[in-house]
Design a protein around this motif. Structure first.
Motif, PDB file in Angstrom:
ATOM      1  N   PHE A 233       0.799  -1.108  -0.233  1.00 20.65           N
ATOM      2  CA  PHE A 233       0.074  -0.106   0.021  1.00 20.65           C
ATOM      3  C   PHE A 233       1.190   1.072  -0.071  1.00 20.65           C
ATOM      4  CE2 PHE A 233      -2.389   3.446   1.790  1.00 20.65           C
ATOM      5  CZ  PHE A 233      -3.657   3.083   1.617  1.00 20.65           C
ATOM      6  N   GLN A 234       1.702   1.298   0.901  1.00 21.39           N
ATOM      7  CA  GLN A 234       2.728   2.477   0.897  1.00 21.39           C
ATOM      8  C   GLN A 234       3.574   2.634  -0.314  1.00 21.39           C
ATOM      9  OE1 GLN A 234       5.119   2.287   4.349  1.00 21.39           O
ATOM     10  NE2 GLN A 234       6.008   4.365   4.150  1.00 21.39           N
ATOM     11  N   ASP A 235       4.314   1.759  -0.746  1.00 23.35           N
ATOM     12  CA  ASP A 235       5.074   1.647  -2.033  1.00 23.35           C
ATOM     13  C   ASP A 235       4.271   2.168  -2.869  1.00 23.35           C
ATOM     14  OD1 ASP A 235       7.058   0.863  -0.141  1.00 23.35           O
ATOM     15  OD2 ASP A 235       6.987  -1.262  -1.116  1.00 23.35           O
ATOM     16  N   THR A 236       2.973   1.512  -3.395  1.00 22.73           N
ATOM     17  CA  THR A 236       2.160   1.685  -4.613  1.00 22.73           C
ATOM     18  C   THR A 236       1.757   3.311  -4.395  1.00 22.73           C
ATOM     19  OG1 THR A 236       1.526  -0.407  -4.524  1.00 22.73           O
ATOM     20  CG2 THR A 236       0.352   1.203  -5.914  1.00 22.73           C
ATOM     21  N   LEU A 237       1.485   3.747  -3.130  1.00 16.83           N
ATOM     22  CA  LEU A 237       0.856   5.008  -2.995  1.00 16.83           C
ATOM     23  C   LEU A 237       1.902   6.026  -3.341  1.00 16.83           C
ATOM     24  CD1 LEU A 237      -1.322   6.840  -2.244  1.00 16.83           C
ATOM     25  CD2 LEU A 237      -0.801   6.637   0.197  1.00 16.83           C
ATOM     26  N   GLU A 281      -2.807   6.267   8.069  1.00 17.53           N
ATOM     27  CA  GLU A 281      -3.285   7.499   8.483  1.00 17.53           C
ATOM     28  C   GLU A 281      -2.685   7.777   9.912  1.00 17.53           C
ATOM     29  OE1 GLU A 281      -7.443   8.360   6.578  1.00 17.53           O
ATOM     30  OE2 GLU A 281      -7.574   6.728   7.895  1.00 17.53           O
ATOM     31  N   HIS A 282      -2.316   6.615  10.606  1.00 18.12           N
ATOM     32  CA  HIS A 282      -2.267   6.578  11.900  1.00 18.12           C
ATOM     33  C   HIS A 282      -0.812   7.028  12.061  1.00 18.12           C
ATOM     34  CE1 HIS A 282      -0.296   5.087  15.652  1.00 18.12           C
ATOM     35  NE2 HIS A 282      -1.488   5.432  16.083  1.00 18.12           N
ATOM     36  N   ASP A 283       0.252   6.701  11.051  1.00 18.51           N
ATOM     37  CA  ASP A 283       1.607   6.702  10.894  1.00 18.51           C
ATOM     38  C   ASP A 283       1.850   8.070  10.250  1.00 18.51           C
ATOM     39  OD1 ASP A 283       2.003   4.586  12.141  1.00 18.51           O
ATOM     40  OD2 ASP A 283       2.619   3.224  10.594  1.00 18.51           O
ATOM     41  N   GLY A 284       0.860   8.737   9.714  1.00 14.38           N
ATOM     42  CA  GLY A 284       0.871  10.199   8.931  1.00 14.38           C
ATOM     43  C   GLY A 284       1.529   9.965   7.619  1.00 14.38           C
ATOM     44  N   LEU A 293      -6.518   9.901  -2.142  1.00 19.01           N
ATOM     45  CA  LEU A 293      -5.649   9.624  -1.300  1.00 19.01           C
ATOM     46  C   LEU A 293      -4.409  10.498  -1.660  1.00 19.01           C
ATOM     47  CD1 LEU A 293      -5.713   5.515  -0.879  1.00 19.01           C
ATOM     48  CD2 LEU A 293      -6.937   7.207   0.789  1.00 19.01           C
ATOM     49  N   GLU A 294      -3.637  10.880  -0.612  1.00 17.14           N
ATOM     50  CA  GLU A 294      -2.421  11.788  -0.708  1.00 17.14           C
ATOM     51  C   GLU A 294      -1.233  11.053   0.005  1.00 17.14           C
ATOM     52  OE1 GLU A 294      -0.624  16.162   0.302  1.00 17.14           O
ATOM     53  OE2 GLU A 294      -2.785  15.844   0.498  1.00 17.14           O
ATOM     54  N   TYR A 295      -0.096  11.001  -0.701  1.00 14.21           N
ATOM     55  CA  TYR A 295       0.953  10.501   0.094  1.00 14.21           C
ATOM     56  C   TYR A 295       1.861  11.532   0.602  1.00 14.21           C
ATOM     57  CZ  TYR A 295       5.445   7.875   0.783  1.00 14.21           C
ATOM     58  OH  TYR A 295       6.286   7.668   1.543  1.00 14.21           O
ATOM     59  N   ARG A 296       2.078  11.493   1.822  1.00 13.39           N
ATOM     60  CA  ARG A 296       2.927  12.822   2.637  1.00 13.39           C
ATOM     61  C   ARG A 296       4.229  12.360   3.195  1.00 13.39           C
ATOM     62  NH1 ARG A 296      -1.514  14.972   6.781  1.00 13.39           N
ATOM     63  NH2 ARG A 296      -0.375  16.836   6.596  1.00 13.39           N
TER      64      ARG A 296
END
Length: 296
Positions: A233-237, A281-284, A293-296
């Motif tokens: 999820f994180q890598d693709t986003l 969302e919890h990890d920010g 969805l936005e990657y920060r």
């Protein structure tokens, strides 16, 4: 009885009792802490009243993840079809209600009053100590249990298991009114632990011992799947929504499933995706705005 149907507030009280052997009582503005040194024998039914062998024991029983790991023994009593055992059970039950069965009922080896006095004496006066040989046997037993995992990620024993071994060994010595715990007591405690708890915490997917499932609430294979989905999820986003861009939830799902398809793995379901989103969302590092969805 019916431990799985206990209210959450009552389970919270048990956490304190089983961890620190105390119970806090608040009444009329006064907070008191009382000693609660007792044994807990609990029985619980599986979810849906049927044990699913394809799921871990933590997933089968509706109990708090940390609460189950505080029991010294976890015995699985499964209703398996066995002609001889079924016949033996039904004969015993029938004898409890028949005149002939009541007449043939065997007398107990000890009278109830003598047994109560024996237990009372042992609890009040017998406090066994662990000798040097038994202490060394405890260390070796714990090391053996600790090293049964097939990888560093799989936990097969914790310090709670060591505490359980100590308590069980002391109990075995106390039953015989002995003042010293021996190597024999440690070996018997280890045997009981393996035949009970360790038989219950076998991961149904891998067939390996996985004690961590009692803490995590799921087996090793499902924990690995959860971790893989979160990382995907994180890598693709990050790949599709870099430089402040946003991406739709459906687009991200399709991209994740395409990568999983290349690896010949199962697609992400709604529950797995939602869980990964909550982690982000919890990890920010992820922010949800409507269906974007936005990657920060």
């Amino acid at each position: 009885d019916e431990f799985d149907k206990m209210e959450e507030s009552a389970r919270a009280i048990l956490h304190e009792v089983m961890e620190s052997q105390t119970i806090s009582v608040a009444k009329a503005g006064v907070l008191s802490q009382l000693h609660a040194r007792c044994s807990i024998l609990a029985s619980a039914n599986p979810k849906g009243s049927s044990y699913n062998p394809k799921m871990s024991v933590a997933e089968n029983i509706n109990l708090g993840k940390n609460l189950m790991s505080r029991f010294d023994f976890i015995w699985l009593m499964l209703d398996k079809r066995d002609a001889k055992q079924d016949a033996r059970l039904v004969r015993h039950l029938a004898s409890m209600y028949s005149v002939h069965g009541v007449a043939k009922r065997a007398e107990p080896a000890l009278e109830n009053e003598l047994f109560r006095r024996y237990v009372s004496f042992a609890r009040k006066w017998v406090y066994p100590r662990i000798n040097e040989e038994a202490s060394a046997a405890l260390v070796e037993a714990y090391k053996d249990l600790r090293n049964q995992g097939t990888s560093r990620e799989t936990i097969t024993a914790t310090t709670r298991i060591l505490e359980s071994l100590i308590r069980i060994s002391e109990s075995l010595a106390k039953m015989e009114l002995r003042e010293e715990v021996t190597v024999t007591d440690v070996n018997e405690a280890l045997r009981l632990l393996k035949s009970a708890t360790y038989a219950a915490v076998v991961d149904p997917t891998t067939g390996k011992i996985d004690f961590e499932q009692l803490v995590a609430g799921m087996g090793a294979s499902k924990r690995q799947r959860k971790h893989d989905v979160e990382q995907l999820f994180q890598d693709t986003l990050a790949e599709l929504a870099s430089d402040g861009k946003t991406i739709s939830i459906e687009h991200l799902k399709d991209a994740m499933n395409a990568k999983l398809s290349e690896k010949k793995e199962a697609p992400v379901n709604e529950a797995e995706f939602s869980a990964a989103l909550r982690v982000g969302e919890h990890d920010g590092w992820c922010r949800k705005s409507g269906v974007e969805l936005e990657y920060r």
